[in-house]
Scaffold this active site. Structure first.
Site, PDB file in Angstrom:
ATOM      1  N   LEU A 265      -3.084   0.283   5.866  1.00  0.00           N
ATOM      2  CA  LEU A 265      -4.541   0.327   5.826  1.00  0.00           C
ATOM      3  C   LEU A 265      -5.138   0.430   7.222  1.00  0.00           C
ATOM      4  O   LEU A 265      -4.668  -0.205   8.160  1.00  0.00           O
ATOM      5  CB  LEU A 265      -5.089  -0.923   5.132  1.00  0.00           C
ATOM      6  CG  LEU A 265      -4.623  -1.155   3.691  1.00  0.00           C
ATOM      7  CD1 LEU A 265      -5.312  -2.398   3.119  1.00  0.00           C
ATOM      8  CD2 LEU A 265      -4.903   0.054   2.817  1.00  0.00           C
TER       9      LEU A 265
ATOM     10  N   GLY B 295       0.417  -1.156   3.836  1.00  0.00           N
ATOM     11  CA  GLY B 295      -0.002  -0.191   2.823  1.00  0.00           C
ATOM     12  C   GLY B 295       0.914   1.006   2.718  1.00  0.00           C
ATOM     13  O   GLY B 295       1.036   1.609   1.649  1.00  0.00           O
TER      14      GLY B 295
ATOM     15  N   ASN C  32       3.907  -6.599   5.637  1.00  0.00           N
ATOM     16  CA  ASN C  32       3.826  -7.545   6.760  1.00  0.00           C
ATOM     17  C   ASN C  32       2.432  -8.124   6.960  1.00  0.00           C
ATOM     18  O   ASN C  32       2.084  -8.575   8.054  1.00  0.00           O
ATOM     19  CB  ASN C  32       4.293  -6.858   8.046  1.00  0.00           C
ATOM     20  CG  ASN C  32       3.388  -5.703   8.455  1.00  0.00           C
ATOM     21  OD1 ASN C  32       2.922  -4.954   7.600  1.00  0.00           O
ATOM     22  ND2 ASN C  32       3.152  -5.558   9.746  1.00  0.00           N
ATOM     23  N   GLU C  33       1.617  -8.122   5.917  1.00  0.00           N
ATOM     24  CA  GLU C  33       0.227  -8.573   6.036  1.00  0.00           C
ATOM     25  C   GLU C  33       0.098  -9.968   6.622  1.00  0.00           C
ATOM     26  O   GLU C  33      -0.854 -10.255   7.370  1.00  0.00           O
ATOM     27  CB  GLU C  33      -0.457  -8.524   4.657  1.00  0.00           C
ATOM     28  CG  GLU C  33      -0.888  -7.144   4.201  1.00  0.00           C
ATOM     29  CD  GLU C  33       0.242  -6.329   3.605  1.00  0.00           C
ATOM     30  OE1 GLU C  33      -0.017  -5.199   3.147  1.00  0.00           O
ATOM     31  OE2 GLU C  33       1.402  -6.801   3.605  1.00  0.00           O
TER      32      GLU C  33
END
Length: 300
Positions: A106, A151, A175-176
């Site tokens: 994202l 994303g 990996n957010e």
């Protein structure tokens, strides 16, 4: 619960007419253009459809890192819809035209310092991309020819099959957590369906990015091949999947994925509100600004 006038693919009936088509003829050697070919290209995405085999190639072409901006996501959904509605198309191979990167995930700039209305529009586009890809009637193969965090990983996870270039410098994962962001429930559900609960739980909590060999070992990708043979392998896998009757494969896919798709469709507006509330927090905005500053320093 979707773009005006557009029914999510997870709610559409299977494309039965595709089942009557014979299996595609052997594809041409890699590196040669597929013909006859129908192509359409937007600013961010290039699509070529070989109508004789029924196979489309979708290439991300949004340098430097194919980040999922609102414009990119909109083009992605429109491109998928065009292919889905084309009776000649039975499968799509998704890859990148940008060296060393599949997609960076994202676009952080879409989530930082914008209005509530913009956040809602952006998150709805993220949802729409996933609903269309995860619920597609077509065979979807991800040819991951570079790193694919967050994303970008979701796009690969949403495909039917994932092939990654055998390069330990390339990594993939959700990996957010490293950015102080919590992966939404439908990211999590997609991940769990691929690698299982324990691996997904550990990877999500740690925000892990897995080098290609480790990703293969965990089942995050199905195969590793030398980068120069990636497209050849993707074509071979696609031919194998298309050798089966479409209606049986489509119904099986729907059976396996429907519960996850329906969960987002039922809670879509709530999910958007949760995203807006979360991303609007000053602590999250501060974290995103710090991350953007770090990226700027890294570029310089």
């Amino acid at each position: 619960l979707c773009l005006p006038g557009v029914l999510p693919l997870c709610c559409r009936p299977p494309a039965w007419d595709r089942a009557t088509r014979p299996a595609p003829s052997p594809l041409q050697p890699p590196g040669l253009p597929l013909a006859p070919c129908r192509s359409f290209s937007n600013n961010k995405i290039q699509v070529e459809l070989d109508e004789s085999s029924g196979i489309a190639m979708m290439k991300f072409k949004s340098p430097p890192v194919n980040s999922l901006s609102l414009e990119f996501l909109t083009e992605f959904s429109i491109s998928l819809e065009k292919l889905e509605n084309n009776r000649a198309c039975r499968g799509v191979i998704i890859t990148s035209a940008v060296p060393k990167i599949f997609s960076s995930g994202l676009d952080i700039t879409e989530m930082c310092g914008k209005s509530v209305e913009h956040y809602a529009e952006f998150w709805r586009a993220v949802q729409e991309m996933w609903l269309r890809l995860y619920g597609s009637n077509m065979v979807t193969v991800a040819a991951v020819n570079g790193s694919s965090p967050a994303g970008g990983c979701l796009i690969a996870l949403s495909c039917d099959y994932r092939i990654m270039a055998e390069n330990p410098k390339f990594s993939i994962g959700l990996n957010e957590a490293q950015l102080g962001i919590v992966a939404p429930f439908w990211f999590k559900d997609t991940f769990v369906n691929v690698v299982g609960h324990r691996i997904a739980e550990r990877s999500l909590q740690l925000g892990s990015l897995h080098p290609a060999p480790e990703a293969h070992k965990l089942g995050l990708v199905d195969e590793l091949v030398p980068e120069e043979k990636l497209m050849e392998k993707a074509a071979a896998v696609m031919a194998q999947w298309l050798s089966l009757p479409d209606h049986a494969r489509q119904l099986t896919k729907t059976m396996m994925r429907k519960a996850v798709l329906d969960r987002l469709v039922a809670h879509r507006e709530e999910d958007i509100k949760n995203f807006i509330t979360f991303v609007s927090k000053e602590s999250i905005q501060k974290s995103l600004r710090m991350y953007m500053e770090m990226l700027k320093k890294r570029k310089s």
